[in-house]
Enzyme design. Structure first.
Site, PDB file in Angstrom:
ATOM      1  N   GLY A 204       0.827  -1.209   0.000  1.00 46.99           N
ATOM      2  CA  GLY A 204       0.000   0.000   0.000  1.00 46.99           C
ATOM      3  C   GLY A 204       0.853   1.247   0.000  1.00 46.99           C
ATOM      4  N   GLY A 208       1.129   4.414   5.192  1.00 48.96           N
ATOM      5  CA  GLY A 208       0.587   3.253   5.911  1.00 48.96           C
ATOM      6  C   GLY A 208       1.695   2.274   6.265  1.00 48.96           C
ATOM      7  N   GLY A 209       2.542   1.967   5.287  1.00 51.22           N
ATOM      8  CA  GLY A 209       3.621   0.999   5.515  1.00 51.22           C
ATOM      9  C   GLY A 209       4.560   1.459   6.616  1.00 51.22           C
ATOM     10  CD  GLU A 228       4.868  -3.659  -3.701  1.00 49.47           C
ATOM     11  OE1 GLU A 228       4.660  -2.457  -3.985  1.00 49.47           O
ATOM     12  OE2 GLU A 228       4.227  -4.601  -4.168  1.00 49.47           O
ATOM     13  CB  CYS A 265       3.325  -1.255  -6.894  1.00 50.63           C
ATOM     14  SG  CYS A 265       3.183  -2.971  -7.334  1.00 50.63           S
ATOM     15  CD  GLU A 356       3.182   5.355  -5.739  1.00 53.91           C
ATOM     16  OE1 GLU A 356       2.993   4.359  -6.427  1.00 53.91           O
ATOM     17  OE2 GLU A 356       3.073   5.334  -4.494  1.00 53.91           O
TER      18      GLU A 356
END
Ligand code: NAP
Length: 492
Positions: A204, A208-209, A228, A265, A356
């Site tokens: 995600g 969050g990661g 990831e 991704c 991103e």
């Protein structure tokens, strides 16, 4: 229906009991369970596709393909477990008459313990409840607790039911697989901080990661979080190739960029080249192609809103010029493909140009010469992929650039586009931070199982009490390294 804290405690307790039981059940039963999950998913009727279509807005064809990929993941990871790949068994036999005497040492791997999986929004099958993280953790012998993704809860339930049926039919303990709805981050984070949990798989956003990595690192016993996260997957436009095929490459690039409304991704979000008439031609064709793309619905309203906001933020940066936006006015929830340009000099002084923008957005960086292109490359953050559109001559001419690119990414691509991620042993899907939280491991392919195991050495153990993979007779018939030689032969 949400899971209460007490329910979560019960689920984790059952996972802990299951972990001990799974170890005892052995490799062949685990392989059979994985194959049973594949068959259960295969047997699900059309409601899987229609439900996922409703929840994710992904087209039927894409979802049918993704279902096949998910089944393949379970089957191919089961085959890898059967071959003993993640066990990496090695044996050094004793040399009693050496001074000092060498003992018998044998090494295998064991599961880490219960694993929490945070699935992805953009792959409701292949990277969510029954996705690669779940399949690889089960392959490692770890019970799995899935935190349901709120973007596709009904799809998730259908997949969870299929796994549960396979668990029951294969006589595995109830706690082998659980499915948890969380209402708050606090509940979701309990699935990371709880002492029973020993590893986390996540796909995600960076935010969050990294929040989960922080929770895991604050534990008295920190645990690995295989996250990831974001990547802009740079594409390097090298001069000889551009001379040969600038327009053709631009068309192919836009095809890859806009596939699945850019929600991959591995979406190629940035192109880097040296200013030249060929680069101008590339940009012109790119612009024309982008204008032709119809805006399409994104996964959910939040992702569409995020795309718009992140794109606006990026194009508002100094030196960024929007060249083209998909021509039809996008309706609510749709993502309009967009291309913008900036100069190398602007990229070098502004980190915001490499944020991103999850969706069909590309930024083309125009460098004044090869030295500036090298400097821009050095400035890039870690990436899942990097692509070279180049000739053999371009590769021979640019060894320094290639060396820098290799240090930035997990997969380096020659005259292909990054959006397809093949599920196979040689695939590495991961990369230096911030594309993933641990560059050593892949989240795609059977090697992803290695994230959830740890090595265990046995010294001087009696043969009858060794795990099957280390016994003299090699009952599993797997490849093992025996006294530094790879062999399937028995010992003695
Ligand atoms: P996300 O917001 O990172 O959420 C992924 C999962 O983690 C969800 O289940 C979410 O729960 C949970 N989560 C997020 N932050 C958390 C926190 N602080 N504590 C506990 N749990 C947390 O990703 P997403 O919803 O799938 O997509 C949003 C953005 O992620 C996209 O716009 C895109 O930028 C990025 N993305 C990247 C990839 C990739 O492959 N790199 C794939 C998909 C999306 P809740 O939703 O319940 O909050």
């Amino acid at each position: 229906m949400m899971s209460s804290k007490q329910e979560i405690e019960n689920i984790l307790g059952k996972a802990q009991q299951a972990f001990v039981a799974i170890e005892k059940l052995g490799i062949s039963k685990r392989v059979a369970l994985m194959r049973a999950v594949a068959s259960e998913i295969e047997a699900i009727g059309p409601e899987l596709i229609t439900t996922a279509q409703e929840e994710s807005h992904l087209p039927e064809g894409r979802l049918v393909g993704e279902k096949g990929r998910t089944i393949f993941q379970w089957r191919s990871y089961a085959d890898a477990v059967e071959r003993g790949e993640s066990l990496d068994a090695s044996i050094d036999t004793a040399i009693p008459d050496r001074t000092p005497p060498k003992p018998d040492i044998r090494k295998t791997t064991v599961g880490l313990g219960p694993v929490t999986v945070f699935g992805a929004s953009n792959f409701p099958f292949a990277f969510s409840t029954a996705g690669g993280d779940t399949a690889s953790a089960i392959g490692a012998g770890c019970p799995v607790i899935v935190k349901v993704h709120p973007g596709h809860p009904k799809t998730s339930q259908i997949m969870a039911d299929a796994i549960t049926r396979a668990v029951q039919k294969s006589d595995f303990p109830e706690g082998t697989f659980s499915h948890v709805y969380c209402e708050t981050y606090e509940e979701a984070q309990l699935l990371v901080s709880h002492p029973i949990i020993k590893a986390v798989g996540f796909t995600g956003s960076n935010k969050g990661g990294m929040a989960l990595v922080e929770v895991a690192n604050k534990r008295p016993d920190p645990i690995p979080v295989y996250a990831e996260m974001g990547s802009i997957n740079p594409v390097f436009l090298l001069p000889e190739k551009m001379k040969a095929a600038a327009s053709e490459l631009a068309k192919q690039y836009v095809g890859s960029l806009t596939l699945g409304v850019g929600q991959f991704c591995t979406n190629p979000g940035i192109a880097i080249g040296v200013q030249s008439p060929e680069l101008d031609q590339f940009i012109e064709t790119f612009q024309d192609e982008i204008a032709k793309v119809s805006p399409a619905p994104m996964l959910n309203a939040g992702i569409a809103k995020g795309y718009k906001a992140n794109r606006e933020k990026l194009v508002a940066q100094s030196g960024v010029n929007v060249l083209a936006v998909a021509s039809t006015e996008p309706s609510e929830g749709c993502g309009a493909a967009t291309v913008a340009t900036a100069l190398g000099v602007d990229f070098l002084i502004n980190d915001a140009l490499q944020e991103e923008v999850f969706g069909p957005f590309a930024l083309i960086i125009k460098c004044k010469d090869a030295d500036e292109m090298l400097a821009v490359t050095e400035k890039l953050h870690g990436q899942l992929t990097a692509t070279l559109l180049a000739t053999g001559g371009d590769l021979a001419e640019n060894p320094e650039l290639i060396a820098v690119i290799q240090n930035k990414c997990g997969r380096i691509i020659f005259n292909n586009f990054p959006t397809g991620v093949e599920v196979c042993k040689s695939m590495h899907h991961g990369g230096p931070f911030p594309s993933s939280s641990n560059a050593q491991y892949t989240s795609v392919g059977p090697d992803s199982i290695k994230r959830f195991v740890r090595p265990l050495s046995f010294q001087n153990w009696p043969d009858e009490f060794l795990p099957e993979e280390l016994k003299n007779s090699n009952p599993l018939g797997i490849w093992r390294t025996v006294n530094n030689e790879l062999t399937k032969s028995a010992i003695g």
